[in-house]
Scaffold this motif. Structure first.
Motif, short mmCIF file in Angstrom:
data_model
loop_
_atom_site.label_atom_id
_atom_site.label_comp_id
_atom_site.label_asym_id
_atom_site.label_seq_id
_atom_site.Cartn_x
_atom_site.Cartn_y
_atom_site.Cartn_z
N UNK A 58 59.25 34.36 41.05
CA UNK A 58 59.96 35.63 40.81
C UNK A 58 59.12 36.44 39.80
N UNK A 59 57.85 36.62 40.13
CA UNK A 59 56.89 37.23 39.22
C UNK A 59 57.19 38.71 39.02
N UNK A 60 57.10 39.15 37.76
CA UNK A 60 57.28 40.56 37.42
C UNK A 60 55.95 41.25 37.13
N UNK A 61 55.01 40.51 36.52
CA UNK A 61 53.69 41.07 36.20
C UNK A 61 52.62 40.15 36.76
N UNK A 62 51.66 40.73 37.48
CA UNK A 62 50.56 39.96 38.04
C UNK A 62 49.24 40.62 37.67
N UNK A 63 48.33 39.84 37.14
CA UNK A 63 47.00 40.35 36.78
C UNK A 63 45.92 39.43 37.30
N UNK A 64 44.90 40.01 37.92
CA UNK A 64 43.73 39.25 38.37
C UNK A 64 42.53 39.78 37.60
N UNK A 65 41.95 38.92 36.76
CA UNK A 65 40.90 39.35 35.83
C UNK A 65 39.60 38.62 36.14
N UNK A 66 38.57 39.38 36.45
CA UNK A 66 37.24 38.81 36.64
C UNK A 66 36.43 39.03 35.37
N UNK A 67 36.01 37.96 34.73
CA UNK A 67 35.22 38.12 33.51
C UNK A 67 33.80 38.55 33.82
N UNK A 68 33.37 38.40 35.06
CA UNK A 68 32.04 38.86 35.48
C UNK A 68 32.06 39.01 37.00
N UNK A 69 31.30 39.95 37.51
CA UNK A 69 31.22 40.14 38.96
C UNK A 69 30.29 39.10 39.56
N UNK A 70 30.47 38.78 40.89
CA UNK A 70 31.33 39.39 41.89
C UNK A 70 32.71 38.76 41.99
N UNK A 71 32.81 37.45 41.87
CA UNK A 71 34.07 36.74 41.86
C UNK A 71 34.96 37.07 43.06
N UNK A 72 36.10 37.79 42.84
CA UNK A 72 37.04 38.01 43.92
C UNK A 72 36.42 38.77 45.09
N UNK A 73 35.44 39.61 44.84
CA UNK A 73 34.83 40.37 45.93
C UNK A 73 34.07 39.47 46.90
N UNK A 74 33.75 38.24 46.49
CA UNK A 74 33.05 37.31 47.38
C UNK A 74 34.01 36.48 48.22
N UNK A 75 35.29 36.55 47.91
CA UNK A 75 36.29 35.84 48.72
C UNK A 75 36.52 36.64 49.99
N UNK A 76 36.76 35.94 51.09
CA UNK A 76 36.99 36.65 52.34
C UNK A 76 38.23 37.54 52.21
#
Length: 436
Positions: free
Chosen positions: A146-164
């Motif tokens: 029952x999440x109210x706040x969601x944050x996805x934090x990349x400390x350095x690139x690329x990280x999430x951008x490399x996920x399909x």
């Protein structure tokens, strides 16, 4: 006997006074631990739950988990829902990251026992694709959340951008569909796309208030408008300048859309000369301000000097400006002429030409300016004092590096701080470069 009895009474009075004195000295402990005899050893296993809970709230997760093995009572407190409303998953690869990763076994225990307690959740990942994929796997398991706040934090690139894109969208969909109460989302540098936003809107349109999604190249103006059409409680929106257009601003200004309180725009260039920035018309900005007269328009610039040509050629209702790279005198001159709503200005760097005239023009035209920060720039002491004199006490924040100020025939640095303090109505000193 009578005399002896009286003597005994007198003898007994001294210990009572001493005991009272000791009690006064230890009353602060009693307020925390409750009424207990501090002259005997404390039974740590029988401390009140609220005391253990308070201790656990100050401990890092790993130390908290170790402390939970002290005894049954401490383990019970370890699983109290209040401890799991706010949580940050740290995911990293030991060989390539400075982050201290959350242990996988502990993550599984948290998901199994506390997924339905998590309300304020963030994921901090390093630059490795493996860490980003691990974050997506955890998101996919939050089916009872029952999440109210969601944050996805990349400390350095690329990280999430490399996920399909499919894997990332599937993981987000689980949270968007199951939460039903998301109010704040901060997702930067991710493959977030328009279909994902539609799922978000379909399930959380009544609760969403903040959406921050800078550097999400798969999001289009249509996706932004989908959010604005349905999420009538939306107050804060953050996006990249490449999404912004006259059409989008005019659409956000129509009667059916929300009254934004904060619009943040990131203007970023990684490769100078390869991106040509478009210009937003004055009429489009005016329409937005007319629709939402109290809106704060915040712009973060990470451009090279030759890339500023498209900006501030006409009046722009920006309220907060941050320049992360060098900005020219000509650009600052335009700001003084065309940004009458400006409240805060931060310039990290400039050339070696004094900015006296530009600052004085800003003081003259920007009547709402209350905060100023200057880094690697140059301003004469005389020019700076004139700027402060014109702004007066409305400058509530003034952060100027000592190296910025150039002494002249009228003012030394020692005299400058006295003059500036007089006009501000409070004691002021320039900031000093830290030494190591």
């Amino acid at each position: 006997m009578k005399r002896a009895r009286q003597k005994g009474v007198v003898e007994n009075e001294a210990p009572q006074t001493s005991q009272k004195s000791k009690k006064q000295k230890t009353c602060s402990y009693s307020s925390v631990f409750g009424e207990c005899d501090l002259h005997s050893s404390v039974d740590w296993g029988n401390l009140p739950h609220h005391v253990i809970l308070r201790v656990f709230q100050f401990l890092p997760l790993v130390d908290r988990a170790r402390a939970s093995s002290v005894c049954r009572t401490w383990n019970e407190v370890f699983h109290i829902p209040d401890l799991w409303r706010r949580f940050e998953f740290e995911l990293s690869q030991p060989a390539t990251s400075y982050l201290k990763s959350t242990h996988p076994d502990l993550i599984q225990q948290i998901i199994k026992r506390h997924a339905d307690h998590l309300q304020y959740v963030s994921f901090k990942v390093d630059s490795s694709t493996e860490s980003a994929e691990a974050a997506c796997n955890i998101l996919s398991q939050l089916v009872n959340c029952s999440i109210k706040t969601l944050g996805l934090i990349s400390t350095a690139k690329p990280s999430f951008m490399n996920v399909s894109k499919a894997h990332f969208a599937s993981a987000l969909t689980v949270v968007f569909v199951n939460s039903k109460s998301l109010s704040s989302i901060k997702i930067d540098d991710t493959p977030l796309d328009d279909p994902s936003l539609k799922v978000l809107v379909a399930n959380n349109s009544d609760t969403l208030k903040l959406l921050k999604m800078s550097s999400c190249p798969h999001v289009s103006p249509a996706g932004i408008l989908c959010v604005a059409d349905q999420c009538h409680g939306l107050k804060e929106l953050a996006l990249n300048y490449y999404i912004l257009s006259d059409e989008l601003l005019l659409a956000l200004s129509s009667e059916k859309h929300v009254d934004l309180e904060h619009l943040r725009i990131d203007v970023v260039s990684e490769n100078p000369g390869q991106v040509e920035f478009h210009t937003i018309k004055k009429q489009s900005w005016d329409a937005l301000v007319k629709h939402s007269p109290k809106v704060n328009i915040v712009m973060y610039f990470f451009l090279y000097e030759e890339e500023f040509d498209a900006f501030f050629r006409e009046e722009t209702p920006v309220t907060h400006l941050y320049f992360g790279r060098a900005v020219s005198k000509a650009m600052l001159g335009r700001i003084g002429m065309n940004c009458p709503r400006l409240i805060e200005l931060v310039v990290c760097a400039n050339g070696l030409q004094p900015l006296d005239d530009e600052l004085i023009r800003i003081a003259e035209r920007c009547k709402n300016l209350t905060a100023m920060g200057l880094g690697e720039c140059e301003v004469t002491c005389r020019g700076f004092i004139e700027f402060v004199k014109m702004c007066g006490g409305r400058l509530t924040q003034l952060s100027i590096m000592e190296e910025v100020l150039i002494p002249d025939n009228d003012y030394s640095l020692d005299r400058l701080h006295l003059e500036v303090s007089k006009h501000l109505g409070r004691l002021w000193f320039p900031d000093m470069m830290p030494t190591w």
